[in-house]
Scaffold this motif. Structure first.
Motif, PDB file in Angstrom:
ATOM      1  N   LEU A   1       0.826  -1.206   0.000  1.00  0.00           N
ATOM      2  CA  LEU A   1       0.000   0.000   0.000  1.00  0.00           C
ATOM      3  C   LEU A   1       0.861   1.257   0.000  1.00  0.00           C
ATOM      4  CD1 LEU A   1      -2.963   0.814   0.006  1.00  0.00           C
ATOM      5  CD2 LEU A   1      -2.911   0.795   2.505  1.00  0.00           C
TER       6      LEU A   1
ATOM      7  N   MET B   1      -6.571   1.256  -2.991  1.00  0.00           N
ATOM      8  CA  MET B   1      -7.277  -0.004  -2.759  1.00  0.00           C
ATOM      9  C   MET B   1      -7.999  -0.463  -4.024  1.00  0.00           C
ATOM     10  SD  MET B   1      -6.470  -1.062   0.155  1.00  0.00           S
ATOM     11  CE  MET B   1      -7.613  -2.443   0.124  1.00  0.00           C
TER      12      MET B   1
ATOM     13  N   LEU C   1      -5.307  -1.972  -6.258  1.00  0.00           N
ATOM     14  CA  LEU C   1      -4.880  -3.287  -5.770  1.00  0.00           C
ATOM     15  C   LEU C   1      -5.931  -4.351  -6.060  1.00  0.00           C
ATOM     16  CD1 LEU C   1      -3.256  -2.386  -2.325  1.00  0.00           C
ATOM     17  CD2 LEU C   1      -2.097  -2.990  -4.460  1.00  0.00           C
ATOM     18  N   GLU C   2      -7.187  -3.987  -5.908  1.00  0.00           N
ATOM     19  CA  GLU C   2      -8.261  -4.941  -6.199  1.00  0.00           C
ATOM     20  C   GLU C   2      -8.285  -5.273  -7.686  1.00  0.00           C
ATOM     21  OE1 GLU C   2     -13.098  -5.468  -5.548  1.00  0.00           O
ATOM     22  OE2 GLU C   2     -12.069  -3.661  -4.845  1.00  0.00           O
TER      23      GLU C   2
ATOM     24  N   ASP D   1      -4.932  -7.074  -3.618  1.00  0.00           N
ATOM     25  CA  ASP D   1      -5.390  -6.316  -2.452  1.00  0.00           C
ATOM     26  C   ASP D   1      -5.144  -7.078  -1.148  1.00  0.00           C
ATOM     27  OD1 ASP D   1      -7.393  -7.851  -3.908  1.00  0.00           O
ATOM     28  OD2 ASP D   1      -8.781  -7.341  -2.303  1.00  0.00           O
TER      29      ASP D   1
ATOM     30  N   ARG E   1      -1.828  -6.048   0.654  1.00  0.00           N
ATOM     31  CA  ARG E   1      -1.610  -4.612   0.886  1.00  0.00           C
ATOM     32  C   ARG E   1      -0.690  -4.315   2.060  1.00  0.00           C
ATOM     33  NH1 ARG E   1      -6.724  -6.030   2.099  1.00  0.00           N
ATOM     34  NH2 ARG E   1      -7.537  -5.686   4.215  1.00  0.00           N
TER      35      ARG E   1
END
Length: 253
Positions: A96, A120, A123-124, A129, A132
């Motif tokens: 992250l 986020m 990342l998804e 994700d 992270r």
């Protein structure tokens, strides 16, 4: 509209003439493959486009602004982002935190929490994700490639330069990278894709640039370029047992 103009680029390292009058343009959200055998000059051209090195002569303009004389961070600010053959994650930062870096670099007065939702979402989209809170050093090679792509999404440049994104990647991750490329291109971004995986190049790209010993020997649609005698000769070299299929198996940079 995105416009990259590369005009009469030359690069010499001592007596070695690595680029010889390379000229091409990128108009709008093109998806372009940059290919060529070992020693063709692809890495040198890429390093000039992102400001890492300066040309011996010639110019690069992005959206009307000359950028070939700018330092890399300024080139990035004008709208050029890239990945590297060897991934460069911040190993002591979490996944992250890695994503916050480019966003904060572009907006020094901002706070990380302003980019949490976007990070986020990225990342998804890249299906990492769940990682992270892992440190960059804990990721596999393929996961680090996805992380680099995520950092580019946070940077949001006009032109994405992807240097061997499929090298050493598991087929499942390759599907994610395919989806990333198509998504970015659909969002109106230009992409220059450097890869020796010709199957991927011919599947994704609608235009190919071919370098050979510093010369741009072809510029056109993939099927026309594939049949170009100069391109076939450049890839075949002295190996008489290969055929045009050799374009699919060429390795190196």
């Amino acid at each position: 509209m995105i416009q990259l103009e590369v005009t009469d680029l030359h690069k010499r390292f001592g007596g070695l003439h690595v680029l010889r009058g390379v000229t091409f343009t990128v108009q709008g959200p093109e998806l372009i493959g940059l290919i060529g055998p070992n020693g063709a000059g692809k890495t040198t051209l890429t390093n000039i486009l992102d400001g890492a090195i300066k040309p011996s002569s010639g110019t690069v303009h992005l959206n009307g602004q000359r950028i070939d004389h700018l330092p890399p961070y300024r080139v990035t600010q004008t709208g050029v982002g890239r990945t590297f053959q060897v991934t460069r994650a911040f190993r002591r930062m979490t996944v992250l935190e890695n994503l916050y870096v480019p966003a904060l670099a572009m907006n020094p007065g901002a706070r990380a929490k302003q980019y949490h939702a976007k990070a986020m979402e990225v990342l998804e989209f890249l299906t990492i994700d769940h990682l992270r809170n892992e440190y960059g050093r804990a990721l596999s090679g393929g996961q680090q490639k996805l992380l680099e792509l995520g950092r580019l999404l946070m940077l949001d440049p006009d032109i994405f330069i992807l240097d061997e994104p499929f090298a050493g990647v598991h087929p499942k991750l390759m599907e994610i990278i395919y989806r990333f490329i198509q998504h970015v291109n659909d969002q109106g971004k230009a992409i220059i894709l450097i890869s020796h995986q010709m199957e991927s190049i011919f599947t994704l790209c609608r235009r190919l640039l071919v370098l050979n010993y510093g010369d741009l020997i072809a510029d056109g649609d993939p099927q026309t370029v594939k049949r170009d005698p100069a391109v076939i000769e450049a890839y075949l070299g002295e190996d008489e047992d290969q055929s045009g299929v050799g374009l699919v198996t060429e390795k190196g940079t």
